[in-house]
Design a protein around this motif. Structure first.
Motif, PDB file in Angstrom:
ATOM      1  N   ILE A  93      -3.416   6.737   2.112  1.00 12.28           N
ATOM      2  CA  ILE A  93      -3.046   5.538   1.385  1.00 12.28           C
ATOM      3  C   ILE A  93      -3.599   5.693  -0.028  1.00 12.28           C
ATOM      4  CG2 ILE A  93      -3.171   3.032   1.312  1.00 12.28           C
ATOM      5  CD1 ILE A  93      -1.776   4.187   3.819  1.00 12.28           C
ATOM      6  N   ASP A  94      -2.731   5.624  -1.008  1.00 12.19           N
ATOM      7  CA  ASP A  94      -3.115   6.009  -2.363  1.00 12.19           C
ATOM      8  C   ASP A  94      -4.234   5.149  -2.945  1.00 12.19           C
ATOM      9  OD1 ASP A  94      -2.548   7.779  -4.651  1.00 12.19           O
ATOM     10  OD2 ASP A  94      -1.953   5.926  -5.655  1.00 12.19           O
ATOM     11  N   ASP A  95      -4.250   3.859  -2.630  1.00 10.61           N
ATOM     12  CA  ASP A  95      -5.283   2.996  -3.199  1.00 10.61           C
ATOM     13  C   ASP A  95      -6.589   3.032  -2.413  1.00 10.61           C
ATOM     14  OD1 ASP A  95      -4.800   1.460  -0.940  1.00 10.61           O
ATOM     15  OD2 ASP A  95      -3.818  -0.183  -2.004  1.00 10.61           O
ATOM     16  N   GLY A  96      -6.636   3.821  -1.357  1.00  7.30           N
ATOM     17  CA  GLY A  96      -7.856   3.976  -0.584  1.00  7.30           C
ATOM     18  C   GLY A  96      -8.175   2.839   0.355  1.00  7.30           C
ATOM     19  N   SER A  97      -7.236   1.926   0.574  1.00  9.71           N
ATOM     20  CA  SER A  97      -7.511   0.750   1.396  1.00  9.71           C
ATOM     21  C   SER A  97      -7.448   1.077   2.888  1.00  9.71           C
ATOM     22  CB  SER A  97      -6.515  -0.365   1.077  1.00  9.71           C
ATOM     23  OG  SER A  97      -6.769  -1.489   1.891  1.00  9.71           O
ATOM     24  N   ALA A  98      -8.596   0.980   3.542  1.00  7.05           N
ATOM     25  CA  ALA A  98      -8.662   1.295   4.975  1.00  7.05           C
ATOM     26  C   ALA A  98      -7.894   0.293   5.819  1.00  7.05           C
ATOM     27  CB  ALA A  98     -10.121   1.358   5.421  1.00  7.05           C
ATOM     28  N   ARG A  99      -7.629  -0.905   5.285  1.00  8.97           N
ATOM     29  CA  ARG A  99      -6.945  -1.907   6.104  1.00  8.97           C
ATOM     30  C   ARG A  99      -5.523  -1.494   6.459  1.00  8.97           C
ATOM     31  NH1 ARG A  99      -5.473  -7.166   2.319  1.00  8.97           N
ATOM     32  NH2 ARG A  99      -4.092  -6.122   0.824  1.00  8.97           N
ATOM     33  N   ALA A 100      -4.959  -0.550   5.700  1.00  9.15           N
ATOM     34  CA  ALA A 100      -3.599  -0.098   5.991  1.00  9.15           C
ATOM     35  C   ALA A 100      -3.569   1.074   6.965  1.00  9.15           C
ATOM     36  CB  ALA A 100      -2.894   0.295   4.693  1.00  9.15           C
ATOM     37  N   LEU A 101      -4.724   1.645   7.278  1.00  8.72           N
ATOM     38  CA  LEU A 101      -4.745   2.838   8.137  1.00  8.72           C
ATOM     39  C   LEU A 101      -4.110   2.592   9.494  1.00  8.72           C
ATOM     40  CD1 LEU A 101      -8.284   4.440   7.573  1.00  8.72           C
ATOM     41  CD2 LEU A 101      -6.065   5.533   7.172  1.00  8.72           C
ATOM     42  N   GLY A 102      -4.528   1.517  10.175  1.00  9.91           N
ATOM     43  CA  GLY A 102      -4.041   1.279  11.532  1.00  9.91           C
ATOM     44  C   GLY A 102      -2.543   1.114  11.624  1.00  9.91           C
ATOM     45  N   PRO A 103      -1.946   0.221  10.819  1.00  6.02           N
ATOM     46  CA  PRO A 103      -0.493   0.055  10.896  1.00  6.02           C
ATOM     47  C   PRO A 103       0.277   1.335  10.581  1.00  6.02           C
ATOM     48  CG  PRO A 103      -1.470  -1.823   9.802  1.00  6.02           C
ATOM     49  CD  PRO A 103      -2.562  -0.817   9.971  1.00  6.02           C
ATOM     50  N   HIS A 163       0.868  -1.179   0.000  1.00  5.16           N
ATOM     51  CA  HIS A 163       0.000   0.000   0.000  1.00  5.16           C
ATOM     52  C   HIS A 163       0.906   1.231   0.000  1.00  5.16           C
ATOM     53  CE1 HIS A 163      -3.652  -2.282   0.623  1.00  5.16           C
ATOM     54  NE2 HIS A 163      -3.087  -2.921   1.633  1.00  5.16           N
ATOM     55  N   ARG A 164       0.827   2.010  -1.071  1.00 11.57           N
ATOM     56  CA  ARG A 164       1.662   3.192  -1.228  1.00 11.57           C
ATOM     57  C   ARG A 164       0.893   4.441  -0.806  1.00 11.57           C
ATOM     58  NH1 ARG A 164       5.956   1.685  -4.519  1.00 11.57           N
ATOM     59  NH2 ARG A 164       5.661  -0.402  -5.410  1.00 11.57           N
ATOM     60  N   GLY A 165       1.603   5.498  -0.565  1.00  9.37           N
ATOM     61  CA  GLY A 165       0.927   6.732  -0.205  1.00  9.37           C
ATOM     62  C   GLY A 165       1.890   7.841   0.160  1.00  9.37           C
ATOM     63  N   SER A 166       1.331   8.866   0.781  1.00  6.60           N
ATOM     64  CA  SER A 166       2.106  10.035   1.212  1.00  6.60           C
ATOM     65  C   SER A 166       1.766  10.344   2.657  1.00  6.60           C
ATOM     66  CB  SER A 166       1.784  11.252   0.332  1.00  6.60           C
ATOM     67  OG  SER A 166       2.145  11.015  -1.012  1.00  6.60           O
ATOM     68  N   LEU A 167       2.741  10.911   3.355  1.00  9.62           N
ATOM     69  CA  LEU A 167       2.589  11.190   4.786  1.00  9.62           C
ATOM     70  C   LEU A 167       3.407  12.413   5.149  1.00  9.62           C
ATOM     71  CD1 LEU A 167       2.725   8.704   7.737  1.00  9.62           C
ATOM     72  CD2 LEU A 167       4.414  10.541   7.655  1.00  9.62           C
ATOM     73  N   VAL A 168       2.898  13.193   6.100  1.00 10.40           N
ATOM     74  CA  VAL A 168       3.649  14.326   6.620  1.00 10.40           C
ATOM     75  C   VAL A 168       3.510  14.380   8.134  1.00 10.40           C
ATOM     76  CG1 VAL A 168       1.751  15.999   6.410  1.00 10.40           C
ATOM     77  CG2 VAL A 168       4.126  16.802   6.346  1.00 10.40           C
ATOM     78  N   VAL A 169       4.593  14.736   8.794  1.00 13.34           N
ATOM     79  CA  VAL A 169       4.620  14.932  10.244  1.00 13.34           C
ATOM     80  C   VAL A 169       5.080  16.356  10.504  1.00 13.34           C
ATOM     81  CG1 VAL A 169       5.698  14.254  12.419  1.00 13.34           C
ATOM     82  CG2 VAL A 169       5.069  12.498  10.732  1.00 13.34           C
ATOM     83  N   LEU A 170       4.320  17.080  11.309  1.00 15.46           N
ATOM     84  CA  LEU A 170       4.673  18.454  11.676  1.00 15.46           C
ATOM     85  C   LEU A 170       5.228  18.510  13.092  1.00 15.46           C
ATOM     86  CD1 LEU A 170       1.587  20.507  10.363  1.00 15.46           C
ATOM     87  CD2 LEU A 170       3.662  19.820   9.122  1.00 15.46           C
ATOM     88  N   ALA A 171       6.246  19.335  13.287  1.00 13.00           N
ATOM     89  CA  ALA A 171       6.773  19.603  14.622  1.00 13.00           C
ATOM     90  C   ALA A 171       5.798  20.508  15.372  1.00 13.00           C
ATOM     91  CB  ALA A 171       8.145  20.270  14.518  1.00 13.00           C
ATOM     92  N   ALA A 172       6.060  20.714  16.651  1.00 11.02           N
ATOM     93  CA  ALA A 172       5.157  21.511  17.483  1.00 11.02           C
ATOM     94  C   ALA A 172       5.011  22.936  16.983  1.00 11.02           C
ATOM     95  CB  ALA A 172       5.641  21.503  18.936  1.00 11.02           C
ATOM     96  N   ASP A 173       6.031  23.454  16.306  1.00 13.75           N
ATOM     97  CA  ASP A 173       5.943  24.820  15.792  1.00 13.75           C
ATOM     98  C   ASP A 173       5.283  24.894  14.411  1.00 13.75           C
ATOM     99  OD1 ASP A 173       7.880  23.780  14.114  1.00 13.75           O
ATOM    100  OD2 ASP A 173       9.453  25.204  14.676  1.00 13.75           O
ATOM    101  N   GLY A 174       4.834  23.748  13.897  1.00 16.37           N
ATOM    102  CA  GLY A 174       4.154  23.721  12.609  1.00 16.37           C
ATOM    103  C   GLY A 174       5.054  23.462  11.423  1.00 16.37           C
ATOM    104  N   SER A 175       6.346  23.378  11.632  1.00 13.92           N
ATOM    105  CA  SER A 175       7.262  23.102  10.527  1.00 13.92           C
ATOM    106  C   SER A 175       7.206  21.615  10.159  1.00 13.92           C
ATOM    107  CB  SER A 175       8.692  23.490  10.901  1.00 13.92           C
ATOM    108  OG  SER A 175       9.144  22.735  12.013  1.00 13.92           O
ATOM    109  N   VAL A 176       7.568  21.315   8.910  1.00 18.41           N
ATOM    110  CA  VAL A 176       7.564  19.930   8.451  1.00 18.41           C
ATOM    111  C   VAL A 176       8.774  19.208   9.031  1.00 18.41           C
ATOM    112  CG1 VAL A 176       7.719  18.409   6.446  1.00 18.41           C
ATOM    113  CG2 VAL A 176       6.304  20.465   6.337  1.00 18.41           C
ATOM    114  N   GLU A 177       8.515  18.191   9.802  1.00 26.14           N
ATOM    115  CA  GLU A 177       9.578  17.419  10.438  1.00 26.14           C
ATOM    116  C   GLU A 177       9.945  16.193   9.609  1.00 26.14           C
ATOM    117  OE1 GLU A 177       9.198  15.088  14.419  1.00 26.14           O
ATOM    118  OE2 GLU A 177       9.941  17.098  14.913  1.00 26.14           O
TER     119      GLU A 177
END
Length: 332
Positions: A284-294, A38-52
């Motif tokens: 998750i690019d293919d829309g598969s909810a089964r990958a959400l939890g992991p 399952h492919r996709g994109s993800l972003v994590v922001l630091a407490a100040d809002g910057s991309v970590e």
């Protein structure tokens, strides 16, 4: 020098490589064999809002689907509707269709002289499979009120009545209420809406980047008290059972990690903000909810969230017959 020739054709390492494109966020492992990705994109922001941290293309627009619901709930407050507590949490919900959800939707409608027939949600079964089975076994049929967005729609209708706006066209993108929603989404995300579509419930759907979505959730938890954004965040965190349901990860996470705001969306979208302003969003690019939890569990781990609920959310076993023979696991 490469060691790829040493891998046997049947070994997991021989078939688990990534093709060009979005990175693999989760892999499907059955009997020690990686049978899918399952492919996709993800972003994590630091407490100040910057991309970590970022994976894939989190600057590309996506439809957040129900992850936009906190912004929609803030819009009905901006429009003057006085909601609080469980009612406000349900206005931001993708509820499971449990009895307490449906009872409160009926009350919200009745308080404003409305009935379930006024809802323009499509008739549906409860979102939770356990509830859906019980609902059908009791002889019920698909209803508008049972659809998981009925709390949001009840709040939208009430806001229209409060302002004297037309209720027959409350889902039109040009409707005054939907213009308020559009404004709230852009303000919270700190970026313009790049596309407007129609969500599964029939409501207008505003596209954002994953960075903008994570930023919006951060905005809600860091907003000043008594603002519409903070009121929504506080209601969702105080009443997480009304945001999702007793068997849903959003509820578990908000109940067990104090101060966390969490909301999933259809087509495998997830956004979370912690009390200190750190936030994440992924799709998750293919829309598969089964990958959400992991994927969610792994991302929470990267944010340093150490709680038993993280392992619970991340568990996604695969069965062979009645035995557990594999899992869906994060791959980053």
């Amino acid at each position: 020098m490469t060691s790829s020739a040493a891998a046997s054709p049947s070994s997991p390492s021989a078939i688990s490589g990534s093709a060009p494109g979005l990175p693999v966020l989760a892999e499907v492992v059955r009997s020690g064999f990686v049978e899918g990705h399952h492919r996709g994109s993800l972003v994590v922001l630091a407490a100040d809002g910057s991309v970590e941290m970022s994976l894939g293309d989190p600057s590309a627009p996506v439809f957040p689907r129900s992850s936009n619901k906190p912004m929609q709930a803030a819009a009905v407050l901006r429009a003057g509707l006085d909601l609080s507590g469980e009612r406000l949490a349900l206005a931001a919900a993708s509820h499971s269709g449990e009895g307490f959800h449906l009872d409160l939707v009926r009350k919200m409608l009745a308080e404003h002289g409305l009935t379930p027939d006024d809802l323009q949600t499509p008739p549906d079964l409860p979102l939770d499979p356990v509830e859906a089975e019980a609902y059908l076994a009791a002889g019920h049929v698909r209803e508008r009120i049972t659809m998981n967005c009925s709390g949001k729609h009840a709040a939208m209708l009430a806001a229209c009545l409060h302002n004297g706006w037309d209720t027959a066209t409350y889902l039109d993108p040009a409707h005054p209420l939907q213009r308020v929603v559009h404004q709230v989404v852009e303000e919270a995300a700190g970026e313009p809406v790049t596309a407007v579509g129609t969500d599964g419930c029939g409501a207008p759907l505003m596209a954002l980047s994953l960075v903008g979505l994570a930023r919006a959730f951060r905005t809600f938890v860091t907003a000043e008290p008594d603002t519409a954004e903070r009121r929504v965040a506080d209601a969702m965190r105080a009443h997480p059972d009304y945001v999702a349901g007793t068997r849903r990860p959003d509820t578990w996470l908000m109940r067990e990690v104090p101060g966390t705001l969490s909301k999933m969306g259809a087509e495998a979208v997830q956004a979370v903000a912690l009390a200190d302003g750190r936030a994440l969003a992924f799709k998750i690019d293919d829309g598969s909810a089964r990958a959400l939890g992991p994927v969610l569990a792994r991302a929470l781990g990267l944010l340093g969230v150490d709680a038993p609920v993280v392992s619970r959310i991340g568990r996604a076993p695969l069965l062979g017959g009645s035995a557990e023979v594999g899992e869906i696991r994060a791959a980053f």
